[in-house]
Design a protein around this motif. Structure first.
Motif, mmCIF file in Angstrom:
data_model
loop_
_atom_site.group_PDB
_atom_site.id
_atom_site.type_symbol
_atom_site.label_atom_id
_atom_site.label_comp_id
_atom_site.label_asym_id
_atom_site.label_seq_id
_atom_site.Cartn_x
_atom_site.Cartn_y
_atom_site.Cartn_z
ATOM 1 N N SER A 78 20.045 43.110 8.640
ATOM 2 C CA SER A 78 18.882 43.016 9.530
ATOM 3 C C SER A 78 18.590 44.387 10.102
ATOM 4 O O SER A 78 19.505 45.173 10.363
ATOM 5 N N ASP A 79 17.308 44.663 10.320
ATOM 6 C CA ASP A 79 16.891 45.951 10.871
ATOM 7 C C ASP A 79 16.007 45.723 12.092
ATOM 8 O O ASP A 79 14.924 45.141 11.985
ATOM 9 N N LEU A 80 16.503 46.185 13.241
ATOM 10 C CA LEU A 80 15.771 46.104 14.495
ATOM 11 C C LEU A 80 15.422 47.523 14.923
ATOM 12 O O LEU A 80 16.226 48.452 14.756
ATOM 13 N N THR A 81 14.245 47.678 15.478
ATOM 14 C CA THR A 81 13.832 48.978 16.000
ATOM 15 C C THR A 81 13.484 48.824 17.466
ATOM 16 O O THR A 81 12.745 47.894 17.836
ATOM 17 N N ILE A 82 14.032 49.698 18.309
ATOM 18 C CA ILE A 82 13.669 49.678 19.719
ATOM 19 C C ILE A 82 13.073 51.022 20.108
ATOM 20 O O ILE A 82 13.402 52.063 19.533
ATOM 21 N N ILE B 103 18.636 49.915 14.786
ATOM 22 C CA ILE B 103 19.852 49.116 14.922
ATOM 23 C C ILE B 103 20.011 48.290 13.653
ATOM 24 O O ILE B 103 19.151 47.471 13.314
ATOM 25 N N ARG B 104 21.095 48.536 12.948
ATOM 26 C CA ARG B 104 21.423 47.777 11.733
ATOM 27 C C ARG B 104 22.448 46.716 12.099
ATOM 28 O O ARG B 104 23.512 47.033 12.632
ATOM 29 N N GLN B 105 22.125 45.474 11.855
ATOM 30 C CA GLN B 105 23.006 44.369 12.226
ATOM 31 C C GLN B 105 23.101 43.404 11.050
ATOM 32 O O GLN B 105 22.238 43.380 10.172
ATOM 33 N N GLY B 106 24.146 42.605 11.011
ATOM 34 C CA GLY B 106 24.280 41.581 9.984
ATOM 35 C C GLY B 106 24.820 42.062 8.655
ATOM 36 O O GLY B 106 25.089 41.249 7.767
ATOM 37 N N GLU B 107 24.994 43.370 8.510
ATOM 38 C CA GLU B 107 25.420 43.924 7.225
ATOM 39 C C GLU B 107 26.794 43.408 6.819
ATOM 40 O O GLU B 107 27.032 43.055 5.662
ATOM 41 N N ASP B 108 27.713 43.338 7.773
ATOM 42 C CA ASP B 108 29.088 42.942 7.469
ATOM 43 C C ASP B 108 29.236 41.448 7.228
ATOM 44 O O ASP B 108 30.293 41.005 6.782
ATOM 45 N N ALA C 195 19.381 43.743 21.658
ATOM 46 C CA ALA C 195 18.745 45.034 21.410
ATOM 47 C C ALA C 195 17.934 45.480 22.623
ATOM 48 O O ALA C 195 17.925 46.668 22.986
ATOM 49 N N ALA C 196 17.252 44.526 23.265
ATOM 50 C CA ALA C 196 16.502 44.859 24.484
ATOM 51 C C ALA C 196 17.450 45.328 25.575
ATOM 52 O O ALA C 196 17.188 46.330 26.264
ATOM 53 N N ALA C 197 18.562 44.604 25.748
ATOM 54 C CA ALA C 197 19.550 45.012 26.750
ATOM 55 C C ALA C 197 20.151 46.368 26.409
ATOM 56 O O ALA C 197 20.413 47.190 27.300
ATOM 57 N N PHE C 198 20.370 46.612 25.126
ATOM 58 C CA PHE C 198 20.948 47.882 24.690
ATOM 59 C C PHE C 198 20.027 49.050 25.038
ATOM 60 O O PHE C 198 20.494 50.141 25.388
ATOM 61 N N GLY C 199 18.727 48.821 24.964
ATOM 62 C CA GLY C 199 17.793 49.861 25.399
ATOM 63 C C GLY C 199 17.993 50.217 26.862
ATOM 64 O O GLY C 199 17.985 51.393 27.244
#
Length: 283
Positions: free
Chosen positions: A260-264, A250-255, A228-232
């Protein structure tokens, strides 16, 4: 297992969600082999070890290990550690000395006593991926070039570790992930990538992500703070960063059944990414 190893899951407030991490708050007496063995026994994608501490200054030296190798930086284990520390020494600023560099972390408790942590990454960078890098990765994934979103070109981005970023053209392509574990691991080892960050853009400020992690012995990461940091940095490099301070979800892990919910957030003129999340004990 080493006594005192805690188990937290990060980027969620549900013990059944997020990305689990082992947390050892006192690893001063452990050598590399012992830390690796502990990480392997814990079995999570990463375990974080506090190898030195100065509680008066709220400064901690840390190392991260997957079950197979040491990792320079791990975002979800950082969030897990920050929450574990805040629960024991109180919320406030923390400074972590990692192999990737100094990581400031801010911890804040809400009215219900839940701790939210925000890490500030090392300076990010991002470059276009080569045709050879992309081609080998697509073959290992079983994807075609037509599966990619041409508006979000492939890049190799850094936010403490290198990650190849590939944007899927549709949500269905992202959801259907079945790849050649050994082939992708070989490509990633060759280029020293920590994960492949597969994303789909739902809106300019909302993304879905999946992160294969075969080099760590894990098929997929449910939440990847370092990616997520790199994606920023990737968004900044492409000129796609929103207004300063605007949250990017960023929504991850759903599938994989561990949402998981990350905010950048990004600041103008600063090549760093702020990554925010919560963490809770798994047991």
């Amino acid at each position: 297992m080493t006594e005192g190893t805690l188990r937290y899951t990060a980027f969620t407030d549900d013990p059944a969600g997020g990305n689990p991490a082992g947390v050892l708050l006192d690893a001063a007496g452990l050598d590399d082999a012992a830390m690796l063995a502990t990480a392997a026994e814990v079995g999570y994608s990463e375990t974080v070890f506090v190898t030195a501490r100065d509680e008066a200054e709220r400064r901690f030296a840390v190392r991260y290990f997957s079950p197979l190798a040491e990792v320079a930086f791990c975002g979800h284990a950082t969030i897990a550690l920050a929450v574990a520390l805040a629960e024991r020494i109180g919320p406030g600023p923390l400074t972590l000395d990692t192999a990737a560099g100094e990581i400031p972390v801010r911890t804040v408790a809400d009215g219900a006593g839940r701790v939210r942590a925000t890490l500030t990454s090392v300076p990010t960078r991002s470059r276009p991926a080569s045709e050879a890098e992309v081609g080998a990765t697509l073959r290992a994934l079983g994807w075609e070039a037509a599966d990619l979103d041409p508006r979000l070109p492939p890049h190799v981005a850094f936010g403490g570790n290198d990650h190849l970023i590939l944007a899927a053209a549709g949500r269905e392509r992202l959801a259907d992930l079945s790849y050649d574990f050994d082939a992708l691991a070989e490509v990633m080892r060759r280029h020293n990538w920590t994960t492949v960050d597969l994303v789909w853009r739902a809106s300019p400020v909302r993304f879905h992500a999946r992160n294969p992690f075969p080099v760590g012995g894990v098929v997929e990461d449910p939440a990847t703070g370092a990616a997520a940091a790199a994606f920023g940095g990737y968004l900044r490099a492409l000129g796609l960063a929103p207004a300063a301070g605007t949250p990017i979800a960023i929504r991850q892990g759903e599938d994989m059944g561990r949402p998981s919910d990350l905010t950048i957030t990004l600041d103008p003129g600063e090549p760093r990414t702020h990554v925010t999340g919560t963490a809770v004990p798994t047991v």
